[in-house]
Design an enzyme around this catalytic site. Structure first.
Site, mmCIF file in Angstrom:
data_model
loop_
_atom_site.group_PDB
_atom_site.id
_atom_site.type_symbol
_atom_site.label_atom_id
_atom_site.label_comp_id
_atom_site.label_asym_id
_atom_site.label_seq_id
_atom_site.Cartn_x
_atom_site.Cartn_y
_atom_site.Cartn_z
ATOM 1 N N LEU A 182 5.002 3.556 1.401
ATOM 2 C CA LEU A 182 5.857 4.017 0.281
ATOM 3 C C LEU A 182 5.793 5.588 0.390
ATOM 4 O O LEU A 182 6.562 6.363 -0.357
ATOM 5 C CB LEU A 182 5.601 3.909 -1.117
ATOM 6 C CG LEU A 182 5.570 2.166 -1.292
ATOM 7 C CD1 LEU A 182 5.188 1.982 -2.662
ATOM 8 C CD2 LEU A 182 7.070 1.605 -0.886
ATOM 9 N N SER B 255 0.871 -1.280 0.106
ATOM 10 C CA SER B 255 0.042 -0.156 -0.065
ATOM 11 C C SER B 255 1.021 1.237 -0.084
ATOM 12 O O SER B 255 1.996 1.310 0.504
ATOM 13 C CB SER B 255 -0.878 -0.020 1.332
ATOM 14 O OG SER B 255 -0.409 0.660 2.174
ATOM 15 N N LYS B 256 0.198 2.207 -0.533
ATOM 16 C CA LYS B 256 0.857 3.578 -0.759
ATOM 17 C C LYS B 256 1.489 4.233 0.573
ATOM 18 O O LYS B 256 2.573 4.856 0.754
ATOM 19 C CB LYS B 256 0.073 4.584 -1.231
ATOM 20 C CG LYS B 256 -0.023 4.445 -2.849
ATOM 21 C CD LYS B 256 0.235 5.587 -3.487
ATOM 22 C CE LYS B 256 0.372 5.834 -4.979
ATOM 23 N NZ LYS B 256 -1.058 5.547 -5.644
ATOM 24 N N ARG B 257 0.543 3.859 1.814
ATOM 25 C CA ARG B 257 1.181 4.167 2.935
ATOM 26 C C ARG B 257 2.632 3.868 3.244
ATOM 27 O O ARG B 257 3.397 4.723 3.824
ATOM 28 C CB ARG B 257 -0.007 3.565 4.074
ATOM 29 C CG ARG B 257 0.218 4.217 5.414
ATOM 30 C CD ARG B 257 -0.909 3.454 6.099
ATOM 31 N NE ARG B 257 -0.697 2.227 6.654
ATOM 32 C CZ ARG B 257 0.168 1.885 7.778
ATOM 33 N NH1 ARG B 257 0.754 2.771 8.479
ATOM 34 N NH2 ARG B 257 0.302 0.666 8.000
#
Ligand code: GLU
Length: 391
Positions: free
Chosen positions: A264, A260-262
């Site tokens: 990154l 998940s983008k979190r």
């Protein structure tokens, strides 16, 4: 050529400062650093800031601060690993692509002169029209080669981009982790390598830099596999010798979904502030795609260096399990001597503001809390009561 023959290896991480020092960059950094340290090699940090609009100084700072916190000391890079101050450049520098324009220019001009690259005058609209047409004909879209053999610049048109003359061949490389990988270059078309001679694009700058910085092993994420044949073609056209490639597996979420983008977008220094130990983070990160032969779980960076073997990196995706990170953090805290734990907590205390507590009480509290702590922050939560009295 096998990896053992190159001694000492020169490896690099080449982060783009378009976001903070996140898990993806950290994983690539850890593997490169382990490999360099294992083989007495050189670890280079090169800032890939060719995308001027998206690159920001604060992200570059975050990258260097993150590396420093984790103890991933670099041998060459734009900042000093001790002080984080701007460093006088060594023989391979500068290590920021934005400061290397003149170097790329020389190589771009060479390709243009040798007619291995050419100016393309097609406008965005013309290219889009061409693309739509190919798709309507059921073809995979690629540049038609319209400007490839122009005898003179078209009247009234401006050059838009510099394209590489892609030869139609089969290109193959032997990935250290994955074995042989081959590509049919007919699918690429003549791809862009620069906006103009002063503005190289990603593929071009990477190839020139890896060559000039004498990078022996390009160790990077699997998402770069499709870039490799294009970079190899550019390298061949410039007469460069090839580095060895090792593509690390993707890092996936718990259900093997894209991470998940979190993860990154969070900076690893936030984990520092949450009370994680750098040695636990190194331990956790090194297991994102690799495990020692023996079934050991809790290892210090030095122990990991001893055991690390690039050839044993797995091909399949690596699962990111945050509970495992917490568990490892607790294990590393429990293994510290009370004196070392006290040292780490004291640097936390500084960050939390003034607090007075007699040394002896502090020592007793540390010994009492150590077996229960999962993060350094737990100590303060459990002992806030004492601190408020002392304050
Ligand atoms: N700058 C690229 C990135 O941040 C890395 C390029 C490379 O490792 O070759 O993903």
């Amino acid at each position: 050529m096998t990896e053992n023959k190159i001694n000492p290896p020169r490896v690099r991480i080449a982060p783009s400062p378009t976001g903070p020092f996140h898990w993806g960059t950290a994983r690539t950094a850890v593997f490169n650093w382990l490999f360099a340290r294992k083989h007495g090699g050189v670890f280079v940090v090169r800032i890939e800031d060719t995308d001027r609009e998206r690159s920001e100084k604060r992200y570059e700072t975050s990258i260097f601060e993150g590396l420093k916190w984790l103890g991933l000391d670099w041998d060459e890079g734009s900042l000093d690993p001790e002080t984080l101050e701007e460093k006088t450049q060594g023989s391979f520098g500068p290590y920021r692509q934005s400061e290397r324009t003149e170097i790329y220019k020389r190589y771009l001009e060479k390709l243009l002169t040798e007619e291995k690259a050419y100016y393309c005058y097609c406008t965005k609209e013309e290219l889009e029209g061409e693309r739509q047409g190919m798709m309507a004909d059921g073809l995979a879209p690629k540049y038609s080669g319209h400007c490839r053999n122009l005898s003179a610049p078209p009247v009234g048109k401006e050059p838009q981009i510099i394209r590489f003359k892609t030869p139609e061949i089969k290109i193959e490389f032997k990935d250290v982790i994955r074995g042989s990988i081959s590509f049919d270059t007919t699918l690429f078309g003549d791809f862009p390598i620069a906006k103009n001679t002063e503005t190289p694009l990603f593929h071009f700058a990477v190839v020139v830099d890896d060559h000039l910085m004498e990078i022996s092993h390009v160790i990077r994420g699997e998402d770069h596999i499709p870039n490799t044949p294009k970079q190899m073609l550019i390298g061949k056209a410039l007469g460069f010798s090839e580095p060895l490639y090792a593509h690390l597996p993707l890092v996936l979420g718990q259900s093997r979904e894209k991470l998940s983008k979190r993860y990154l977008s969070v900076s690893l220094t936030d984990y520092k502030n949450m009370g994680y130990l750098s040695e636990a983070v190194i331990n956790f990160t090194s297991f994102l795609g690799w495990h020692p032969k023996e079934n050991e779980e809790i290892l210090t960076p030095e122990e990991i260096i001893k055991r690390f073997d690039l050839k044993r990196v797995q091909k399949g995706g690596a699962i990111f399990n945050e509970e495992k990170l917490l568990w490892l953090n607790a294990q590393h805290i429990h293994r510290l001597t009370p004196e070392d734990l006290e040292k780490k907590l004291r640097s936390f205390i500084v960050a939390r503001g003034p607090m007075s507590i007699p040394s002896e009480t502090f020592h007793r509290l540390v010994t009492l809390e150590q077996p229960r702590m999962i993060t350094l922050n737990d100590f303060f939560e459990a002992t806030d009561f004492f601190f408020s009295i002392e304050n």
